[in-house]
Design a protein around this motif. Structure first.
Motif, PDB file in Angstrom:
ATOM      1  N   LEU A 260       0.843  -1.193   0.000  1.00 21.89           N
ATOM      2  CA  LEU A 260       0.000   0.000   0.000  1.00 21.89           C
ATOM      3  C   LEU A 260       0.878   1.243   0.000  1.00 21.89           C
ATOM      4  O   LEU A 260       1.712   1.417   0.896  1.00 21.89           O
ATOM      5  CB  LEU A 260      -0.911   0.023   1.231  1.00 21.89           C
ATOM      6  CG  LEU A 260      -1.904   1.194   1.267  1.00 21.89           C
ATOM      7  CD1 LEU A 260      -3.073   0.913   0.323  1.00 21.89           C
ATOM      8  CD2 LEU A 260      -2.422   1.452   2.683  1.00 21.89           C
ATOM      9  N   GLN A 261       0.706   2.098  -1.024  1.00 19.32           N
ATOM     10  CA  GLN A 261       1.293   3.432  -0.978  1.00 19.32           C
ATOM     11  C   GLN A 261       0.292   4.315  -0.242  1.00 19.32           C
ATOM     12  O   GLN A 261      -0.782   4.613  -0.748  1.00 19.32           O
ATOM     13  CB  GLN A 261       1.556   3.993  -2.374  1.00 19.32           C
ATOM     14  CG  GLN A 261       2.111   5.415  -2.342  1.00 19.32           C
ATOM     15  CD  GLN A 261       2.352   5.977  -3.713  1.00 19.32           C
ATOM     16  OE1 GLN A 261       3.343   5.637  -4.362  1.00 19.32           O
ATOM     17  NE2 GLN A 261       1.471   6.847  -4.171  1.00 19.32           N
ATOM     18  N   GLY A 262       0.624   4.683   0.972  1.00 18.46           N
ATOM     19  CA  GLY A 262      -0.323   5.346   1.846  1.00 18.46           C
ATOM     20  C   GLY A 262      -0.629   6.777   1.473  1.00 18.46           C
ATOM     21  O   GLY A 262      -0.008   7.384   0.588  1.00 18.46           O
ATOM     22  N   ALA A 263      -1.603   7.356   2.197  1.00 17.54           N
ATOM     23  CA  ALA A 263      -2.044   8.718   1.926  1.00 17.54           C
ATOM     24  C   ALA A 263      -0.973   9.755   2.233  1.00 17.54           C
ATOM     25  O   ALA A 263      -1.043  10.884   1.740  1.00 17.54           O
ATOM     26  CB  ALA A 263      -3.305   9.024   2.742  1.00 17.54           C
ATOM     27  N   ALA A 264       0.038   9.385   3.020  1.00 17.23           N
ATOM     28  CA  ALA A 264       1.114  10.334   3.299  1.00 17.23           C
ATOM     29  C   ALA A 264       1.886  10.701   2.044  1.00 17.23           C
ATOM     30  O   ALA A 264       2.521  11.764   1.989  1.00 17.23           O
ATOM     31  CB  ALA A 264       2.060   9.750   4.347  1.00 17.23           C
ATOM     32  N   ALA A 265       1.852   9.837   1.023  1.00 22.35           N
ATOM     33  CA  ALA A 265       2.569  10.109  -0.229  1.00 22.35           C
ATOM     34  C   ALA A 265       1.785  11.007  -1.171  1.00 22.35           C
ATOM     35  O   ALA A 265       2.328  11.434  -2.208  1.00 22.35           O
ATOM     36  CB  ALA A 265       2.905   8.795  -0.927  1.00 22.35           C
ATOM     37  N   ASN A 266       0.523  11.319  -0.868  1.00 20.90           N
ATOM     38  CA  ASN A 266      -0.284  12.141  -1.763  1.00 20.90           C
ATOM     39  C   ASN A 266       0.353  13.500  -1.958  1.00 20.90           C
ATOM     40  O   ASN A 266       0.783  14.143  -0.999  1.00 20.90           O
ATOM     41  CB  ASN A 266      -1.703  12.285  -1.213  1.00 20.90           C
ATOM     42  CG  ASN A 266      -2.483  10.996  -1.287  1.00 20.90           C
ATOM     43  OD1 ASN A 266      -2.084  10.062  -1.977  1.00 20.90           O
ATOM     44  ND2 ASN A 266      -3.604  10.931  -0.584  1.00 20.90           N
ATOM     45  N   ASN A 267       0.397  13.963  -3.208  1.00 23.57           N
ATOM     46  CA  ASN A 267       1.156  15.171  -3.538  1.00 23.57           C
ATOM     47  C   ASN A 267       0.392  16.172  -4.403  1.00 23.57           C
ATOM     48  O   ASN A 267       0.979  17.103  -4.931  1.00 23.57           O
ATOM     49  CB  ASN A 267       2.461  14.793  -4.238  1.00 23.57           C
ATOM     50  CG  ASN A 267       2.233  13.997  -5.516  1.00 23.57           C
ATOM     51  OD1 ASN A 267       1.099  13.820  -5.958  1.00 23.57           O
ATOM     52  ND2 ASN A 267       3.314  13.510  -6.125  1.00 23.57           N
ATOM     53  N   CYS A 268      -0.939  15.973  -4.568  1.00 22.50           N
ATOM     54  CA  CYS A 268      -1.692  16.893  -5.417  1.00 22.50           C
ATOM     55  C   CYS A 268      -3.155  16.932  -4.989  1.00 22.50           C
ATOM     56  O   CYS A 268      -3.596  16.116  -4.174  1.00 22.50           O
ATOM     57  CB  CYS A 268      -1.571  16.506  -6.895  1.00 22.50           C
ATOM     58  SG  CYS A 268      -2.256  14.874  -7.297  1.00 22.50           S
ATOM     59  N   LYS A 269      -3.894  17.863  -5.554  1.00 23.46           N
ATOM     60  CA  LYS A 269      -5.324  18.033  -5.318  1.00 23.46           C
ATOM     61  C   LYS A 269      -5.644  18.252  -3.837  1.00 23.46           C
ATOM     62  O   LYS A 269      -6.289  17.436  -3.172  1.00 23.46           O
ATOM     63  CB  LYS A 269      -6.114  16.824  -5.845  1.00 23.46           C
ATOM     64  CG  LYS A 269      -5.939  16.562  -7.325  1.00 23.46           C
ATOM     65  CD  LYS A 269      -6.515  17.695  -8.158  1.00 23.46           C
ATOM     66  CE  LYS A 269      -6.380  17.440  -9.649  1.00 23.46           C
ATOM     67  NZ  LYS A 269      -6.937  18.522 -10.477  1.00 23.46           N
ATOM     68  N   PRO A 270      -5.218  19.386  -3.260  1.00 22.29           N
ATOM     69  CA  PRO A 270      -5.509  19.672  -1.850  1.00 22.29           C
ATOM     70  C   PRO A 270      -7.015  19.695  -1.581  1.00 22.29           C
ATOM     71  O   PRO A 270      -7.807  20.090  -2.440  1.00 22.29           O
ATOM     72  CB  PRO A 270      -4.904  21.065  -1.647  1.00 22.29           C
ATOM     73  CG  PRO A 270      -3.918  21.230  -2.743  1.00 22.29           C
ATOM     74  CD  PRO A 270      -4.459  20.469  -3.903  1.00 22.29           C
TER      75      PRO A 270
END
Length: 846
Positions: A260-270
């Motif tokens: 799982l690539q977790g939500a901490a890696a999210n980098n767009c669409k605030p």
């Protein structure tokens, strides 16, 4: 792997590659040998068939060491196949016609169907014994007129080997890294010479896995298959051939190699659907917040990178509380299939007149056991109950079930003599499937709970069709073929989530099993007519030029209890059923040989329009309770167009070179996606029916121009085979290599997150005689590690509550009050690709 290395290797290989679509046996005197195919349900050479079909022959399977549909697709043009869920939930994508829901949401299908010896096969096929295959035909473009159900993108036909005329014994043994072993063998011959033949074989395959579950220390992705088959062929006269094949197969695979690539890696669409606004909830004490973050991004943009050290699955017993003791994360882990498949084919030339009766029948029973920790992380959450009451209960998103599938099919065709200028065929088709799924719990064990208990489902599919064709040779060089099929499909479904949540459509006699006292809504019936017209012309020089127009469809289905809820929220709407997805288009192809049959070229251009595209639609509750219902709806339109090129060259008798290239431009022309609105609005729910949004809403949910997910726009593949005679006794040295390149694939309709591109290079070398061979091989020599596929998911580790949200009254959209999206932050789970592997293989043939 660095892109520069990929490009260099690709460029170096391009001059000596081979695509397993064209003849893969060495060139004989007179040039490249022809392959006989049955892509149009009649025998004709690949060069003469006015249809786009890629062929992987038994020679190529042995020569290159190909093992499954995953390998076959990598040596075919116009098809992309990715092992997203191990050896289950097959999702072949032909010419970009894909769907992220296929095989994931109940009832949604891929649009490309399997066949075994022409018999419809509804299931996963990755464990099929490759040594029993004569050839695999990948037939591209809408094939509904001739092949029928679920072939709106194409058909994949496995043709198995006939009994041999003489007694033959063959065997293969292989050993490779990561505890990979295989032994397969067969014996074939005649019980009554030229009248009654047989072929019997078996296979044992084992793969130990490459990656480790960090929570348990055990390997994941391990596989095991044991299978056996018997083919009997009766030819009492030259006019009758009756062939029956029985296949038994048992697959036992471990937990999937998924991270799982977790939500901490999210980098767009605030926006609000992000880790920043999540916390523990006092109302859900068993869904703790084990992580906290200030990240306000809702999504990930870019290429998802592999994380081989981040496989963290709650499978084995885990310590929950020193006082309470331990319990298992899931009641069943991995994949197990037990299957029996029977196919029977009769070809009868009536009195030697050329009038032919073709009868095909199939019967299949499959027991499937599936279990996975479907939050794909070390989250361990319950949404109800107390610590004591959940001791023997699986946590949220522990996906464990037992499926029982029974299929029966029959096809009957009558065709006129093939030596006449006007030929015709008429046929009928029948298919019936019964499907039962029940929940596996700690108490039930692998046997699962009874049908009619919570978490169980009963469904049926019945398909009836009449079809035919007329073919007219207007001149010796010009022919026209018209095909037509009319089909009616009826589906029923009884779905029990809980005693208070039961859906029933048809099969009212079974409803009582599910505790359903009311009247069923009636079965869902879908009918339609699909034509296919082919015009082909052969020039005086032997070049074949053909043009095709065709339509196709893949099945519709039910949304079950979710659809009923959506219709209740929006009176007058129709959300219980979703319609078949349809395609309409054509192709133009050219096939020719040159240089004394030392060069063969096939070129195809195609264009298709897709309507009633099946998309996920989130239906918000207008009462403002925060509930959102996710259903399938026909909310989109799309088009696909592209070009395919296949080249085979035999510059010398001991050298064969093939190359394949496909380019696909598959994009939406219309569509509104609710998740797209959430991302673009900063985390608001679309407070409107997403099928007909306001102008402002349309701008935020519109997916027009976006690429269809899961398909690669550019695929290049090929192989080169070379041999040299070492002595006069027939001893030869051989060497071959094959490669495949796939461009990156988008994961969702938003076109934000994607896989990386992938370049795979394999090689084999060894010695052989007419009776034995031994070879050493290497797979994935460049150690390509890009993920095969990923799926948008959620990250439970930030808790079930919210924090820091603005007052609801202060939030609006388009002049109206708006709801904040408070769902779980998005993440992605992805499959790990097998790395570089070396091994040795030996085979015997007598």
């Amino acid at each position: 792997m660095k892109r520069s290395l990929r490009v260099v290797l690709l460029a170096a290989t391009v001059f000596t590659p081979s695509l397993a679509m064209a003849q893969d046996a060495p060139a004989e005197e007179g040039g490249i040998k022809d392959i006989v195919v049955t892509a149009r349900k009649t025998s004709e050479t690949l060069s003469d068939a006015p249809v786009a079909v890629s062929v992987v022959t038994s020679e190529k399977i042995n020569e290159l060491g190909l093992n499954s549909i995953d390998d076959f697709a990598k040596q075919s043009t116009g098809i992309s196949f990715s092992q997203a869920f191990g050896r289950t939930t097959d999702r072949p994508v032909i010419r970009g016609q894909s769907n992220v829901l296929a095989g994931v949401q109940a009832g949604v299908e891929t649009g490309a169907a399997y066949f075994v010896d022409g018999v419809y096969y509804q299931g996963d096929i990755q464990g099929f014994d490759p040594q029993s295959i004569e050839r695999v035909e990948v037939i591209k473009g809408p094939q509904s007129a001739l092949y029928g159900r679920n072939t709106y993108a194409g058909a994949i036909n496995y043709i198995t080997k006939d009994p041999s005329k003489d007694l033959t014994i063959s065997g293969r043994a292989r050993a490779a890294e990561h505890d990979e072993y295989e032994i397969a063998g067969s014996v074939s011959g005649q019980l009554i010479p030229d009248v009654f033949g047989f072929r019997a074989g078996g296979r044992f395959y084992k793969y130990g896995g490459e990656y480790t579950n960090q929570l348990t220390g055990k390997k994941v992705g391990n596989e095991k298959t044991t299978s056996a088959y018997l083919t009997l062929q009766l030819e009492p006269s030259s006019d009758i051939k009756w062939r029956t094949r029985v296949n038994w197969q048992h697959d036992e695979d471990g937990p999937l190699a998924i991270f799982l690539q977790g939500a901490a890696a999210n980098n767009c669409k605030p926006g609000y659907r992000s880790p920043r606004y999540r916390t523990a909830s006092p109302f859900v004490p068993l869904a703790p917040a084990v992580l906290a973050s200030t990240n306000t991004n809702q999504f990930f943009c870019g290429t998802i990178q592999p994380q081989p050290n981040n496989v963290r699955l709650n499978t084995d017993p885990l310590l929950i509380n020193p006082v309470l003791g331990t319990r298992d994360g899931t009641a069943f882990d991995g994949i197990e299939n037990k299957q029996v498949l029977v196919t029977s084919v009769l070809d009868w030339n009536l009195g030697g007149s050329g009038w032919m009766i073709h009868a095909l029948g199939g019967w299949r029973k499959n027991y499937n056991y599936f279990g996975t920790d479907s939050d794909h992380s070390d989250a361990f959450a319950y949404f109800a109950g107390t610590a004591a009451s959940t001791l023997n209960t699986e946590p949220a998103f522990a996906n464990t079930n037992r499926d029982v599938q029974k299929d029966v099919s029959a096809e009957l065709r009558l065709s006129t003599p093939e030596d006449k200028p006007i030929r015709a065929m008429i046929g009928g088709f029948y298919y019936k499937q019964n499907f039962e799924t029940t929940d596996i719990t700690f108490a039930s064990g692998k046997g699962a709970l009874a049908l009619g208990t919570d978490g169980s489902q009963y469904a049926t599919v019945e398909n009836k069709a009449i079809f035919g064709l007329v073919e007219w040779d207007i001149t010796d060089a010009l022919s026209v073929t018209a095909e037509l099929r009319h089909a009616k499909e009826t589906k029923t479904l009884i779905d029990r989530a809980t005693a208070a949540s039961i859906f029933c459509a048809g099969e009212s006699g079974r409803a009582a099993t599910f505790g359903f006292a009311g009247t069923c809504r009636g079965a869902g019936s879908f009918s339609g007519t699909d034509p296919r017209i082919t015009v082909n012309y052969t020039t005086p020089g032997g070049t074949l030029i053909y043009a095709v127009f065709a339509t196709g469809r893949k099945p519709g289905g039910f949304n079950g209890t979710a659809g009923v809820t959506a219709e209740t929220q929006y009176p007058g709407t129709q959300f219980v059923n979703y319609l078949p997805e349809k395609s309409k288009g054509g192709e133009l192809g050219v096939k020719f040989d040159a240089l004394d049959r030392r060069l063969r070229v096939n070129v195809t251009g195609f264009y298709n329009e897709l309507t009633d595209y099946q998309l996920t639609t989130s239906i918000p509750n207008p009462a403002g309770t925060g509930a959102v219902t996710s259903i399938v709806s026909n909310a989109g339109k799309a088009q696909t167009k592209g070009l395919e090129l296949e080249i085979t060259a035999a510059p010398a008798d001991n050298l064969l070179i093939n190359l394949g290239l496909s380019y696909v431009d598959a994009k939406f022309t219309e569509g509104c996606d609710a998740d797209e609105f959430i991302l673009n609005s900063g985390g608001l729910r679309p407070n409107f029916d997403t099928r007909n949004p306001t102008a402002a809403g349309k701008a935020l949910c519109d997916i027009s121009g976006r690429k269809l997910p899961l398909g690669s726009p550019i695929i290049v593949n090929g192989s080169v085979s070379w041999s040299k005679e070492l002595n006069s006794n027939g001893l030869e040295f051989f060497a071959n290599s094959n490669f495949s390149y796939e461009d990156a694939k988008y994961i969702q309709v938003d076109n934000l997150a994607k896989t990386g591109d992938a370049f795979l290079l394999n090689a084999r070398l060894g010695i052989k005689t007419a009776n034995f061979s031994i070879a050493v091989f290497g797979r994935n020599l460049t150690d390509e590690d890009s993920i095969p596929l990923a799926t948008r998911w959620f990250d439970l580790r930030y808790g079930a509550g919210t924090t820091g949200l603005p007052p609801a009254a202060s939030v609006s959209f388009d002049g109206r009050p708006a709801q904040i999206e408070t769902g779980t932050p998005r993440a992605f789970f992805a499959t790990l690709r097998r790395g570089r592997t070396f091994g040795v293989e030996a085979s015997v043939n007598f």
